[in-house]
Design a protein around this motif. Structure first.
Motif, PDB file in Angstrom:
ATOM      1  N   VAL A   1      63.119  74.987 -22.879  1.00  0.00           N
ATOM      2  CA  VAL A   1      64.590  75.329 -22.061  1.00  0.00           C
ATOM      3  C   VAL A   1      64.892  76.686 -22.118  1.00  0.00           C
ATOM      4  O   VAL A   1      64.899  77.181 -23.106  1.00  0.00           O
TER       5      VAL A   1
ATOM      6  N   GLU B   1      69.617  77.702 -21.220  1.00  0.00           N
ATOM      7  CA  GLU B   1      70.504  76.463 -21.558  1.00  0.00           C
ATOM      8  C   GLU B   1      72.022  76.463 -20.963  1.00  0.00           C
ATOM      9  O   GLU B   1      72.463  75.710 -20.586  1.00  0.00           O
TER      10      GLU B   1
ATOM     11  N   TRP C   1      72.642  74.889 -17.859  1.00  0.00           N
ATOM     12  CA  TRP C   1      72.713  73.653 -17.622  1.00  0.00           C
ATOM     13  C   TRP C   1      74.366  72.982 -17.784  1.00  0.00           C
ATOM     14  O   TRP C   1      75.258  73.713 -18.363  1.00  0.00           O
TER      15      TRP C   1
ATOM     16  N   PRO D   1      71.041  69.882 -22.454  1.00  0.00           N
ATOM     17  CA  PRO D   1      69.669  69.450 -21.946  1.00  0.00           C
ATOM     18  C   PRO D   1      68.958  68.321 -22.608  1.00  0.00           C
ATOM     19  O   PRO D   1      68.281  67.287 -22.003  1.00  0.00           O
TER      20      PRO D   1
ATOM     21  N   GLY E   1      68.971  65.231 -18.226  1.00  0.00           N
ATOM     22  CA  GLY E   1      68.052  65.705 -19.409  1.00  0.00           C
ATOM     23  C   GLY E   1      66.806  66.408 -19.297  1.00  0.00           C
ATOM     24  O   GLY E   1      66.133  66.073 -18.105  1.00  0.00           O
ATOM     25  N   VAL E   2      66.413  67.218 -20.231  1.00  0.00           N
ATOM     26  CA  VAL E   2      65.115  67.794 -19.945  1.00  0.00           C
ATOM     27  C   VAL E   2      63.936  66.835 -20.147  1.00  0.00           C
ATOM     28  O   VAL E   2      64.156  65.970 -20.888  1.00  0.00           O
TER      29      VAL E   2
ATOM     30  N   ALA F   1      67.168  73.966 -14.766  1.00  0.00           N
ATOM     31  CA  ALA F   1      68.304  73.607 -15.211  1.00  0.00           C
ATOM     32  C   ALA F   1      68.563  72.132 -14.664  1.00  0.00           C
ATOM     33  O   ALA F   1      68.357  72.116 -13.468  1.00  0.00           O
ATOM     34  N   ASP F   2      69.502  71.277 -14.922  1.00  0.00           N
ATOM     35  CA  ASP F   2      69.897  70.041 -14.778  1.00  0.00           C
ATOM     36  C   ASP F   2      68.837  69.226 -14.206  1.00  0.00           C
ATOM     37  O   ASP F   2      69.253  68.559 -12.938  1.00  0.00           O
ATOM     38  N   GLU F   3      67.850  69.198 -15.201  1.00  0.00           N
ATOM     39  CA  GLU F   3      66.694  68.040 -14.510  1.00  0.00           C
ATOM     40  C   GLU F   3      67.183  66.702 -14.439  1.00  0.00           C
ATOM     41  O   GLU F   3      68.227  66.369 -15.550  1.00  0.00           O
TER      42      GLU F   3
END
Lengths: 429, 357, 401
Positions: free
Chosen positions: A108, A111, A114, A118, A130-131, A393-395
């Motif tokens: 990540v 951060e 996000w 994450p 989440g990651v 980000a924001d997976e």
């Protein structure tokens, strides 16, 4: 007497909501899904909440092994570098399908970008965040539950199903899958005949992607000025190289690093390239020719190009030297493995498109290069989530995608190694 | 002696209690989600502990037991292993049977669970009827064999024929055609209680077209479709099993009974095709028997046999010698009583609780 | 009218020259080993009048064979054909009547070329070559499927979705029509029953293919073969009927390779597959060898005869009041055991065989017992004559004009 045409009759009956008489194999798999939907989502969320950057996958690996055992896999093994393998044994070992998903996640980097933590693993509005949600913990959870669906369906298997949760994919040049193929599976007397990568495909069928590799151009000489001039000239020419060289899809030249070694001035230029067709070895030679030509007028310097090797220390404390490269690979669009997958998913009520990963960011890859090029195993991708959300980000991954992936993967595995349910579509006779 | 008969269908579970021979104490249709693993739980929720204590055994219908299971089989680890062994012969129904039986046993750990296989009636079908025109070594190795699928209805037909012959004080019906009118209909030729010919094949696809299954086909058709790449084997399996048969000819889902009655024009094609197939099956059955004493209609649409009888009398009146006299009987009862009877006989012979290991 | 009949095999060309309507045979023979050179030379075995002869001729294809046959006939006065009739195994729905060849027929022939990939292409190629070389010679195409055009929809329809029936054209066609038509016509004539009132079951039991035909009023109302010749009876190397689920399972067993399964079911199954030794049912009816071999032969003949018997019962029921059962072609004509086994214990259908007559038969002959309502005929088939009759029927009106 009421007169019906065939068409009217069909519509009439549809309105009455009459359903088909029994369950077919795919209905059975779907029904098995009904009981485990929340369990699967919870498990994927749990995996996301466990941090697992490359080479630090131990917690996830332990949990994956536990869950495979709980779900009734016939064998569950963890190898020397930490890969976890769950096996459903078929009646013979003539055929084996392997579903592969990696346990590590990309680092990540920002951060602050996000909107949720994450590692939150929260489900909001039908989406799991989440990651690793898409890359590749969602796929990993789906693969494990696909095995569970097959196990619980009691449908007999002709060959084996192997769910392989591998380490060091994101930062290890596919070291995990390579070790699995070279050591772990042979020691278990397993030889995959088909492979499915549960990486994000949006539940389409992907059959390849471009490759990428990182090269170090090392310029060395007595005169620091000549070395600096050479590095500058090489960097400039390498910037222009992609325009003149077919097969280079993307190129990145890092800011050069300089140091002194044994009285010599040394400059190192990091070059990352995405390769459509050419393999990394050939690209290495190409860069060396460009660099040597560029350095020709800069004085008395030596130029060498190499793919840097780094020592990877797995969480099991094993170490291996790995190269930072991923070969381009593809399986022919008309390969029987692709055709079978399309047929099976169509029978399962899915209509996937066949495509390829575009790999929006350099450094992204799958284990397909190792499987297809080094081990000659037809591989295809089928997994939840989309690649645009990976390494970003924001997976996230839609929950429905997760559930559909488990069902689709179970159907695919059955298509490759199941005993066909011919002549039976219903338990009602 | 009391037995609980459990017949799981795809949306309901029929549960009946029998006390002694054929006396139904209760009969209920319980809704469930269709998951075979739920059967035990759903039945247990309905059956109070007092009722289950009063029962000596549970009998559940099993679709397929190949030639391995020739009789009722008590569920235990050995039975499960044997079923696992024959699963490749009929992966879907065997898997469902194993799951249902395991769930019933888990829900009623103190009661023996008996499996009543539809195919056991055909376990001794003569080889000339059971084999296909293929290498017998290959057929043995891959367990390719005609089995038939409505054994319990055909067994009931034999009893119904005996009763009718007794009631009408006619001579014994030793050569009967049992016509099972279920969504996947089946005709069996039975001589002295034993089947000598059946339209069902290695799978329920063969034989008479069903409500959604294709029935007999030229093998080249399936090969040609697969070769053209239009459909894969799994899709073709669905087309032949779920999109074929009477609904394909009628243009939409339709019951066999409606097709037999044919009271609107949209069903004309389905009706004529099915009737012609039936006529051929009847003729083949009579040739197999070398004569005919009686025809028995059974299954959920047994009543539609009354329409069929008219047509059969007309056609057979032409084809058969005037001296051939044949009667008609019907088995319109529920199948649970048929399943209960051998279980009760077995209980009476073996004692209340047979060994379970 | 001298009608030359051509009957194409994949590497052979049978011919017969007949004087019609007298039905007198003038010449006949067979061009053998057509195609690329083999260890043995290609040749024409023939007879003109009563003189048998053999002539070595290089024949790289069916067109060469046709030229050689025409040359050969041209050498003898009074042997030049005035019309040519070609046998076509599968006419599909486009060629469901016997037709004089014209441009429209040529287009239809191209459309049905692949329906019988082994048989149709050489026949169509021969016809094309004949048309090019002898443009003024009237030609007629006679198909095996044409006789079965009268099979009603109720018997010709498979219970498959509309797209398979209509778009893909899957329906029962039936085969061996030329032979069935010939023996049915002969039997009706010998029994003195007008063809339009003649009901029968015709059993064409060849040493290769075999089929039964249900006949009502002289017309075919069903045939055991279906969309292809694979369906129906157990044949010498063809499986005959198979559970559709079993076909799919065989496909899965062979990795979805439909060609391989088709080849297996057509060439290695049937009597050959069952017996493991011989494709000839006579070898299984009179087995020799070890006990296991004899047992397997016993199973083979049982399965073969049982399927035949069931279909005979089915078709006797379809036909209604049958006048006759007719046996023809190699097995039907020459193997009394087969006739006896399938007709035994069929009194309920009014069928009773005279066992002694059946053993001493000299076709054409009725081998039914005196009190048998249904007569049992053994008749030698004559497909070439049947084709010539059809061709004459087609051409006679135009000749007369």
């Amino acid at each position: 007497m009421v007169q019906y045409t065939g068409q009217e009759l069909a519509v009439d009956v549809k309105r009455l909501g009459i359903k088909k008489a029994g369950v077919d194999m795919y209905d059975l798999l779907k029904r098995k899904m009904t009981g485990v939907e929340s369990e699967l989502v919870d498990f994927a969320s749990e995996l996301i909440r466990m941090p697992s950057p490359s080479l630090e996958e131990q917690a996830v690996a332990r949990r994956v092994a536990e869950r495979m055992t709980e779900l009734g896999f016939d064998r569950v093994e963890t190898d020397a570098i930490g890969n976890v393998v769950g096996i459903l044994l078929g009646r013979s070992s003539e055929s084996t399908v392997m579903v592969n998903a990696h346990m590590d996640t990309a680092a990540v980097e920002a951060e602050s970008a996000w909107t949720r933590q994450p590692l939150s693993g929260v489900v909001e509005n039908g989406t799991l965040h989440g990651v690793g949600a898409s890359d590749c913990k969602g796929g990993l959870a789906a693969a494990i539950y696909a095995g569970a669906l097959l196990k619980r369906s009691l449908l007999p298997l002709r060959g084996n199903v192997v769910v392989a949760a591998t380490v060091a994919e994101e930062k290890g040049g596919s070291a995990g899958i390579r070790y699995l193929m070279e050591h772990t599976l042979p020691s278990l007397e397993l030889k995959p005949t088909h492979a499915i990568l549960a990486e994000p495909t949006g539940l389409d069928l992907f059959r390849g992607h471009t490759g990428w590799a990182q090269f170090d151009v090392v310029v060395q000489g007595i005169s620091p000025f000549e070395v600096d001039d050479a590095v500058q000239a090489i960097s400039r020419d390498l910037e222009l190289d992609p325009e003149a060289t077919p097969g280079i899809e993307e190129s990145r030249i890092d800011r050069p690093r300089f140091d002194n070694v044994g009285g010599y001035r040394r400059g190192v230029i990091g070059v990352s390239r995405r390769l459509a067709v050419m393999d990394a070895g050939a690209m290495c030679g190409r860069i060396e020719r460009t660099a040597t030509r560029a350095a020709h007028g800069a004085g008395n310097v030596n130029v060498a190009v190499q793919i840097p090797k780094t020592e990877q220390r797995f969480y099991t404390r094993q170490t291996r030297m790995t190269e930072t490269r991923v070969e381009a690979w593809e399986v022919d669009a008309y390969h029987p493995a692709i055709e079978r997958a399309r047929q099976v998913l169509a029978a399962a009520g899915r209509e996937p498109r066949v495509g390829k990963w575009t790999l929006p960011r350099l450094g992204m890859a799958t284990a397909g290069g190792v499987l297809v090029r080094d081990f000659n195993i037809p591989a295809l991708g089928y997994g939840p989530g989309i690649e645009a959300l990976c390494h970003a980000a924001d997976e996230s991954v839609p929950v429905q995608n997760l559930l559909d992936a488990a069902y689709g993967l179970a159907a695919l595995c059955h298509g490759y190694v199941g005993i066909p349910v011919c002549g039976w579509t219903s338990d009602e006779i | 002696m009391k037995v609980l008969v459990v017949m799981a269908r795809h949306q309901t579970i029929d549960v009946s209690w029998f006390d002694g021979m054929k006396v139904r104490l209760d009969g209920q249709s319980l809704p469930y989600d269709g998951d075979p693993e739920s059967v035990g739980r759903v039945v247990h929720e309905r059956v109070s502990s007092d009722e289950s204590r009063a029962v000596d055994a549970i009998v559940t219908r099993a679709r397929y037991g190949g030639i391995r299971f020739r009789d009722l089989a008590v569920w235990n680890e050995a039975t499960d292993r044997a079923l696992e062994q024959i699963a490749p012969e009929a992966p879907l129904p065997v898997g469902i049977t194993r799951a249902q039986a395991a769930s019933l046993q888990a829900a009623f750990p103190d009661l023996p669970v008996w499996l009543a296989f539809e195919t056991s009636f055909f376990a001794d079908l003569p080889e000339r009827e059971a084999l296909y025109g293929l290498d017998p070594v290959f057929m043995t190795e891959h367990r390719i064999r005609r089995t038939g699928f409505h054994g319990w209805y055909h067994r009931a037909a034999v009893h119904a024929a005996r009763s009718t012959a007794r009631r009408e004080r006619s001579r014994t019906w030793s050569r009967i055609l049992s016509i099972c009118l279920e969504p996947r209909p089946e005709l069996a030729a039975i001589r002295d209680g034993r089947p000598v010919m059946v339209t069902g094949g290695m799978t329920p696809f063969e034989g008479l077209p069903g409500e959604s299954s294709c029935g007999d086909l030229d093998p080249s058709i399936l090969l040609k479709v697969v070769d053209s790449g239009r459909l894969g084997p799994e899709q073709l399996n669905q087309v032949a099993g779920e999109e074929g048969g009477l609904q394909a000819l009628a243009g939409g889902p339709v019951t066999l009974e409606a097709v037999i009655r044919c009271d609107h024009a949209g069903l004309e094609l389905a009706h004529t095709v099915w009737m012609e197939r039936l006529i051929r099956a009847v003729g083949a059955g009579i040739a197999a028997l070398g004569g005919l004493d009686g025809v028995v209609f059974s299954g959920r649409y047994a009543g539609a046999g009354r329409w069929l009888e008219i047509g059969l009398r007309e056609r057979l009146g032409q084809a058969l010698e005037p001296s051939v006299m044949w009667g008609v009987s019907y088995f319109s009862e529920r199948l649970d009583a048929v399943l209960a009877e051998p279980a009760i006989l077995k209980l009476m012979a073996c004692g209340p609780v047979p060994e379970r290991t | 009218m001298r009608v030359l009949v051509f009957n194409c095999g994949s590497s052979s060309l049978k011919f017969r020259l007949l004087d019609m309507p007298a039905e007198r045979e003038l010449a006949g023979g067979e061009a053998q080993r057509i195609g690329p050179p083999t260890a043995l030379p290609s040749q024409i075995v023939y007879r003109v009048g009563d003189q048998p002869a053999t002539r070595i001729e290089p024949m790289a294809n069916h067109a060469d064979a046709l030229s050689a046959v025409m040359r050969l006939l041209g050498e003898t006065p009074g042997m030049v054909p005035e019309a040519v009739a070609h046998r076509l195994v599968h006419g599909g729905s486009r060629l469901d009547t016997d037709r004089q060849v014209d441009e429209a027929v040529m287009r239809d022939l191209e459309a049905v070329r692949d329906l019988a990939p082994i048989h149709n292409p050489p026949a169509i190629d021969t016809l094309q070559a004949c048309r090019s070389a002898f443009p003024d010679l009237p030609q007629v195409v006679v198909s095996d499927t044409a006789y079965h055009r009268t099979i009603p929809v109720s018997a010709a329809t498979y219970a498959l979705p509309r797209f398979m029936r209509e778009d893909l054209g899957f329906r029962k066609y039936g085969f061996h029509g030329i032979s069935h038509q010939y023996v049915v016509t002969q039997a009706a004539a010998m029994m003195g029953i007008p063809l339009e009132r003649f009901h029968a079951v015709s059993c064409h039991l060849g040493s290769g293919g075999a089929s039964l035909c249900a006949v009502q009023g002289g017309r075919s109302v069903d045939n055991t073969m279906g969309y292809s010749p694979l369906q129906g009876l157990v044949m010498s190397t063809r499986s005959g009927d198979l559970d559709p689920g079993l076909t799919l399972r065989l496909l899965a067993h062979h990795g979805g390779d439909a060609d391989r399964v088709e080849s297996y079911l057509n060439r290695k199954a049937g009597v050959l597959g069952l017996s493991g030794r011989s494709a000839d049912i006579r070898d299984s009816l009179n087995p020799s060898g070890s006990i296991p071999v004899q047992e397997r032969a016993q199973t083979t003949s049982q399965v073969y005869l049982w399927r035949l018997r069931k279909y005979l019962g089915a078709y006797l029921t379809v036909v209604g009041r049958a006048d006759a059962i007719i046996f023809t072609d190699t097995i039907g004509e020459c193997v009394p055991d087969v006739r006896e086994a399938v007709c035994a214990d069929m009194e309920c259908f009014g069928v009773r065989m005279d066992a002694r007559l059946n053993r001493t038969v000299h076709p054409p002959c009725d081998v039914a017992a005196v009190d048998s309502r249904v007569r049992i005929w053994v008749i030698l088939t004559n497909e070439e004559l049947s084709i010539a009759r059809s061709a004459f029927r087609v051409l006679a009106p135009s000749c007369a004009a």
